[in-house]
Enzyme design. Structure first.
Site, short mmCIF file in Angstrom:
data_model
loop_
_atom_site.label_atom_id
_atom_site.label_comp_id
_atom_site.label_asym_id
_atom_site.label_seq_id
_atom_site.Cartn_x
_atom_site.Cartn_y
_atom_site.Cartn_z
N TYR A 1 0.83 -1.21 0.00
CA TYR A 1 0.00 0.00 0.00
C TYR A 1 0.88 1.27 0.00
CZ TYR A 1 -3.71 3.18 1.67
OH TYR A 1 -4.61 4.20 1.82
N LYS B 1 1.12 4.44 -2.63
CA LYS B 1 0.74 5.80 -2.25
C LYS B 1 1.91 6.77 -2.40
CE LYS B 1 -3.53 4.86 -1.53
NZ LYS B 1 -4.56 5.39 -2.45
P1 NAD Z 1 -13.22 2.60 0.97
O1 NAD Z 1 -12.77 1.19 0.91
O2 NAD Z 1 -14.29 2.96 1.92
O3 NAD Z 1 -13.64 3.13 -0.48
C1 NAD Z 1 -12.86 2.82 -1.62
C2 NAD Z 1 -13.79 2.64 -2.79
O4 NAD Z 1 -13.00 2.28 -3.93
C3 NAD Z 1 -14.82 1.53 -2.55
O5 NAD Z 1 -16.12 1.99 -2.81
C4 NAD Z 1 -14.39 0.47 -3.55
O6 NAD Z 1 -15.46 -0.33 -4.04
C5 NAD Z 1 -13.75 1.30 -4.64
N1 NAD Z 1 -12.91 0.49 -5.52
C6 NAD Z 1 -12.02 -0.46 -5.16
N2 NAD Z 1 -11.51 -1.05 -6.24
C7 NAD Z 1 -12.08 -0.45 -7.33
C8 NAD Z 1 -11.96 -0.63 -8.72
N3 NAD Z 1 -11.15 -1.56 -9.24
N4 NAD Z 1 -12.69 0.16 -9.55
C9 NAD Z 1 -13.53 1.09 -9.03
N5 NAD Z 1 -13.70 1.30 -7.71
C10 NAD Z 1 -12.97 0.53 -6.87
O7 NAD Z 1 -11.90 3.46 1.26
P2 NAD Z 1 -11.73 5.00 1.71
O8 NAD Z 1 -11.25 4.99 3.10
O9 NAD Z 1 -12.91 5.79 1.34
O10 NAD Z 1 -10.47 5.39 0.81
C11 NAD Z 1 -10.56 6.18 -0.36
C12 NAD Z 1 -9.14 6.49 -0.83
O11 NAD Z 1 -8.44 7.21 0.20
C13 NAD Z 1 -8.30 5.24 -1.11
O12 NAD Z 1 -7.47 5.46 -2.23
C14 NAD Z 1 -7.50 5.09 0.15
O13 NAD Z 1 -6.30 4.39 -0.08
C15 NAD Z 1 -7.25 6.53 0.52
N6 NAD Z 1 -6.94 6.72 1.93
C16 NAD Z 1 -7.85 6.39 2.90
C17 NAD Z 1 -7.50 6.58 4.24
C18 NAD Z 1 -8.45 6.27 5.37
O14 NAD Z 1 -8.04 6.41 6.53
N7 NAD Z 1 -9.68 5.87 5.12
C19 NAD Z 1 -6.26 7.10 4.57
C20 NAD Z 1 -5.37 7.42 3.57
C21 NAD Z 1 -5.72 7.23 2.24
#
Ligand code: NAD
Length: 244
Positions: free
Chosen positions: A151, A155
């Site tokens: 991951y 990132k």
């Molecule tokens: P989440 O898992 O709640 O949402 C991610 C979404 O991406 C889901 O709806 C999933 O179905 C969709 N997805 C996955 N694979 C896919 C594909 N092949 N095609 C289309 N859609 C796809 O995660 P989140 O927490 O909302 O994270 C959103 C972004 O922010 C991600 O890139 C994550 O890495 C990043 N992020 C999140 C956090 C956190 O603390 N939640 C922290 C840092 C970065």
């Protein structure tokens, strides 16, 4: 409040979590938002967001799926002003135990999708001489985290991609930036062990976990017309847990 009136935004991974939070904030600012996700629940999310939101089932790792969706967006709206590369997954495991499949799955969704989606959207932005491309990095792309070699590699890669892309697209009125969320309440973080969640919250100086809407406002700033001189940066939004 920044204004996105009459602008068209694509939010990948928009069915839930941060993507849905970005969509809500963008719609409040006047944008039309197209949610792309592999989850069918994206339709309900779009319905809840009202008539400025539409949903299309798209797998961002599949170029045919993305190409059809880009064509549909152009047919429906005539332009794409804002691309939010937000879709992402985790497959956490210590490196010694991580399989190549777990490594590859994360590289594919979090990083290869940026090639596929950005490549297909960019020509429309270039033709319009305007665009905002904002991609999801993470605090762990800079800080690293136990169990997240796959991951964190993606990132950090998102940041490197953005720093290079910004140099190529700036002359077309297009900016490329990242948001690096800290610890944000979503299904992704809810899937982590409770002790990891408790420990994570203790390390946030503002004393709470972030919300998808908190992230929406960070994305809104970079998506605004007013941010036209901000290009190639990573906006860290983590409540102070990682001050950089
Ligand atoms: P989440 O898992 O709640 O949402 C991610 C979404 O991406 C889901 O709806 C999933 O179905 C969709 N997805 C996955 N694979 C896919 C594909 N092949 N095609 C289309 N859609 C796809 O995660 P989140 O927490 O909302 O994270 C959103 C972004 O922010 C991600 O890139 C994550 O890495 C990043 N992020 C999140 C956090 C956190 O603390 N939640 C922290 C840092 C970065």
């Amino acid at each position: 409040m920044f204004n996105l009136k009459n602008q068209v935004a694509i939010v990948t991974g928009g069915a839930r979590g941060i993507g849905a939070g970005i969509a809500k904030v963008f719609i409040d600012a006047g944008a039309n938002v197209i949610l792309w996700d592999v989850l069918d629940s994206g339709q309900q999310t779009a319905d809840d967001l009202g008539d400025k939101a539409t949903f299309r089932k798209v797998d961002v790792t599949n170029s045919d799926s993305v190409e059809e969706a880009v064509n549909e967006a152009i047919e429906d709206h005539g332009k794409i002003d804002i691309l939010i590369n937000n879709a992402g997954i985790i497959r956490d495991k210590s490196f010694s135990k991580m399989t190549f499949e777990e490594w590859n799955a994360v590289i594919n969704v979090n990083l290869n999708s940026l090639f596929i989606v950005t490549k297909l959207v960019l020509p429309h932005m270039k033709a319009a001489k305007y665009g905002r491309i904002i991609s999801a990095s993470s605090v762990n792309g800079s800080a690293g985290a136990f169990g997240q070699t796959n991951y964190a590699a993606t990132k950090a890669g998102v940041q490197g991609f953005t720093r290079s892309l910004c140099k190529e697209v700036g002359k077309y009125g297009i900016t490329a930036n990242c948001v690096a969320p800290g610890f944000i309440a979503s299904d992704m973080t809810a899937s982590m062990p409770q002790d990891v969640i408790d420990q994570g919250i203790k390390q946030i100086p503002v004393g709470r976990i972030g919300t998808p809407e908190d992230m929406g406002y960070a994305y809104l700033f970079l998506a605004s017309k007013e941010a036209s001189f901000i290009n190639g940066i990573t906006l860290h939004a983590n409540g102070g847990s990682y001050a950089i």
